[in-house]
Motif scaffolding. Sequence first.
Motif, PDB file in Angstrom:
ATOM      1  N   THR A  84      70.576  71.948 116.237  1.00  0.00           N
ATOM      2  CA  THR A  84      71.358  71.146 116.799  1.00  0.00           C
ATOM      3  C   THR A  84      71.094  69.745 116.834  1.00  0.00           C
ATOM      4  N   VAL A  85      72.357  68.832 116.566  1.00  0.00           N
ATOM      5  CA  VAL A  85      72.383  67.587 117.055  1.00  0.00           C
ATOM      6  C   VAL A  85      73.639  67.223 117.445  1.00  0.00           C
ATOM      7  N   GLU A  86      73.607  66.437 118.664  1.00  0.00           N
ATOM      8  CA  GLU A  86      75.049  65.882 119.222  1.00  0.00           C
ATOM      9  C   GLU A  86      75.424  64.582 118.667  1.00  0.00           C
ATOM     10  N   VAL A  87      76.843  64.680 118.155  1.00  0.00           N
ATOM     11  CA  VAL A  87      77.268  63.226 117.409  1.00  0.00           C
ATOM     12  C   VAL A  87      78.679  63.020 118.002  1.00  0.00           C
ATOM     13  N   THR A  88      79.114  61.887 117.931  1.00  0.00           N
ATOM     14  CA  THR A  88      80.482  61.453 118.420  1.00  0.00           C
ATOM     15  C   THR A  88      81.221  60.721 117.208  1.00  0.00           C
ATOM     16  N   SER A  89      82.522  60.691 117.396  1.00  0.00           N
ATOM     17  CA  SER A  89      83.213  60.006 116.359  1.00  0.00           C
ATOM     18  C   SER A  89      83.511  58.711 116.829  1.00  0.00           C
ATOM     19  N   ALA A  90      84.124  57.660 116.176  1.00  0.00           N
ATOM     20  CA  ALA A  90      84.155  56.466 116.330  1.00  0.00           C
ATOM     21  C   ALA A  90      85.395  56.081 117.443  1.00  0.00           C
ATOM     22  N   ALA A  91      85.861  57.194 117.728  1.00  0.00           N
ATOM     23  CA  ALA A  91      86.755  57.016 119.223  1.00  0.00           C
ATOM     24  C   ALA A  91      86.008  57.015 120.379  1.00  0.00           C
ATOM     25  N   PRO A  92      85.991  55.897 121.079  1.00  0.00           N
ATOM     26  CA  PRO A  92      85.268  55.601 122.263  1.00  0.00           C
ATOM     27  C   PRO A  92      85.662  56.583 123.648  1.00  0.00           C
ATOM     28  N   ALA A  93      86.703  56.921 123.650  1.00  0.00           N
ATOM     29  CA  ALA A  93      87.308  57.755 124.981  1.00  0.00           C
ATOM     30  C   ALA A  93      88.329  58.611 124.499  1.00  0.00           C
ATOM     31  N   ARG A  94      88.813  59.634 125.348  1.00  0.00           N
ATOM     32  CA  ARG A  94      89.912  60.365 124.962  1.00  0.00           C
ATOM     33  C   ARG A  94      91.258  59.808 124.553  1.00  0.00           C
ATOM     34  N   ASP A  95      91.503  58.820 125.437  1.00  0.00           N
ATOM     35  CA  ASP A  95      92.801  58.261 125.330  1.00  0.00           C
ATOM     36  C   ASP A  95      92.939  57.641 123.981  1.00  0.00           C
ATOM     37  N   ALA A  96      91.810  56.931 123.495  1.00  0.00           N
ATOM     38  CA  ALA A  96      91.663  56.295 122.125  1.00  0.00           C
ATOM     39  C   ALA A  96      91.625  57.330 120.929  1.00  0.00           C
ATOM     40  N   TYR A  97      91.207  58.556 121.077  1.00  0.00           N
ATOM     41  CA  TYR A  97      91.129  59.541 120.395  1.00  0.00           C
ATOM     42  C   TYR A  97      92.523  60.097 119.909  1.00  0.00           C
ATOM     43  N   LEU A  98      93.333  60.238 121.086  1.00  0.00           N
ATOM     44  CA  LEU A  98      94.683  60.719 121.064  1.00  0.00           C
ATOM     45  C   LEU A  98      95.515  59.731 120.171  1.00  0.00           C
ATOM     46  N   ARG A  99      95.483  58.385 120.456  1.00  0.00           N
ATOM     47  CA  ARG A  99      96.287  57.526 119.890  1.00  0.00           C
ATOM     48  C   ARG A  99      95.764  56.988 118.684  1.00  0.00           C
ATOM     49  N   ARG A 100      94.634  57.116 118.094  1.00  0.00           N
ATOM     50  CA  ARG A 100      94.096  56.676 116.938  1.00  0.00           C
ATOM     51  C   ARG A 100      93.428  57.847 115.973  1.00  0.00           C
ATOM     52  N   PRO A 101      94.005  58.820 115.431  1.00  0.00           N
ATOM     53  CA  PRO A 101      93.466  59.827 114.834  1.00  0.00           C
ATOM     54  C   PRO A 101      92.317  59.553 113.915  1.00  0.00           C
ATOM     55  N   ASP A 102      92.760  58.318 113.275  1.00  0.00           N
ATOM     56  CA  ASP A 102      91.775  57.543 112.319  1.00  0.00           C
ATOM     57  C   ASP A 102      90.353  57.685 112.843  1.00  0.00           C
ATOM     58  N   LEU A 103      90.099  57.153 114.043  1.00  0.00           N
ATOM     59  CA  LEU A 103      88.720  56.814 114.630  1.00  0.00           C
ATOM     60  C   LEU A 103      88.091  58.415 114.937  1.00  0.00           C
ATOM     61  N   GLY A 104      88.957  59.449 115.139  1.00  0.00           N
ATOM     62  CA  GLY A 104      88.266  60.839 115.187  1.00  0.00           C
ATOM     63  C   GLY A 104      87.614  61.197 113.756  1.00  0.00           C
ATOM     64  N   ARG A 105      88.149  60.642 112.781  1.00  0.00           N
ATOM     65  CA  ARG A 105      87.514  60.995 111.325  1.00  0.00           C
ATOM     66  C   ARG A 105      86.446  60.504 110.970  1.00  0.00           C
ATOM     67  N   ARG A 106      85.913  59.360 111.694  1.00  0.00           N
ATOM     68  CA  ARG A 106      84.690  58.729 111.327  1.00  0.00           C
ATOM     69  C   ARG A 106      83.586  58.802 112.279  1.00  0.00           C
ATOM     70  N   LEU A 107      82.451  58.764 111.806  1.00  0.00           N
ATOM     71  CA  LEU A 107      81.174  58.887 113.007  1.00  0.00           C
ATOM     72  C   LEU A 107      81.118  57.649 113.669  1.00  0.00           C
ATOM     73  N   SER A 108      80.453  57.674 114.807  1.00  0.00           N
ATOM     74  CA  SER A 108      80.027  56.403 115.454  1.00  0.00           C
ATOM     75  C   SER A 108      78.781  55.866 114.801  1.00  0.00           C
ATOM     76  N   ASP A 109      78.438  54.619 114.939  1.00  0.00           N
ATOM     77  CA  ASP A 109      77.372  53.915 114.327  1.00  0.00           C
ATOM     78  C   ASP A 109      76.241  54.692 114.944  1.00  0.00           C
ATOM     79  N   GLU A 110      76.017  54.865 116.102  1.00  0.00           N
ATOM     80  CA  GLU A 110      74.948  56.004 116.874  1.00  0.00           C
ATOM     81  C   GLU A 110      74.888  57.194 116.074  1.00  0.00           C
ATOM     82  N   SER A 111      75.902  57.749 115.833  1.00  0.00           N
ATOM     83  CA  SER A 111      75.766  59.270 115.047  1.00  0.00           C
ATOM     84  C   SER A 111      75.169  59.123 113.688  1.00  0.00           C
TER      85      SER A 111
END
Length: 275
Positions: A84-111
């Motif tokens: 397993t490996v843990e990754v995150t999307s480009a959405a920094p927090a839940r409120d941004a995730y809900l307002r910006r669906p596009d951020l949830g479709r991209r990996l964060s730089d760290e991931s």
Amino acid sequence: MSGSPADNDLPADPVIEDAVLEDSWRRLAGVTPARIALGRAGTGLPTREVLRFALAHAQARDAVHLPFDSARMAGEIAALGFETVEVTSAAPARDAYLRRPDLGRRLSDESRAALRGRAATPVDVAIVVADGLSSTAIHAQAVPFLTAFKARIAEAGWSVGPVCVASQARVALGDEVGERLSASACVVLIGERPGLSSPDSLGLYLTFGPRAGRSDAERNCISNVRGEGLSHDHAAFKLAWLLKEALARRITGVTLKDESDLLLVGGRPPLARIG
């Protein structure tokens, strides 16, 4: 000519008709979680139904906002024998995730950095376990489903990349993950948008040739995986059938139709045969 009127000419008894109608609605309500035959109190709903609706609405909201325990989930999946490996999307927090669906479709730089170097050997399938719009669903359904699907993987002999446990993720995040892991296909397990009777429903999305920019028309979806819906065993059977066809025919989406039910035995999927 005088005589008693025929039986079908007798006036209907409204009390009997109402009782028969009420009984038929009650039987129907017993086989569906849909809100039917709720009754009434004057011109409104009975208090019990108003309270049930309020509870269901609160459970749906909680499912969306409940923090995703990705570390616990990664540990439970690792206990099944998956890397397993843990990754995150480009959405920094839940409120941004809900307002910006596009951020949830991209990996964060760290991931992206975490996945770098893990694609040395191509694999048949990449698996992403994503919180989506219901971490409640992932907490409840992901491990039981993967337990059933693991047997199907072993039976088919597919190679699997590290399972990516993704936070603040949308379905399309799997496209980038699958591409970076050099996977022929990607399976995304994701918490579906909660309904008022289903806050814990798991969705499965299969995409052949995952890469950024894939459209939803290029995916197959298996929905409503939960105790009150499609069982984990049945969902694993369907997904395995679709994955086998996808790898053989190199397609998914609208051009790949699910015909797995033709193989059901007595309405049930056949057991996986291992070894």
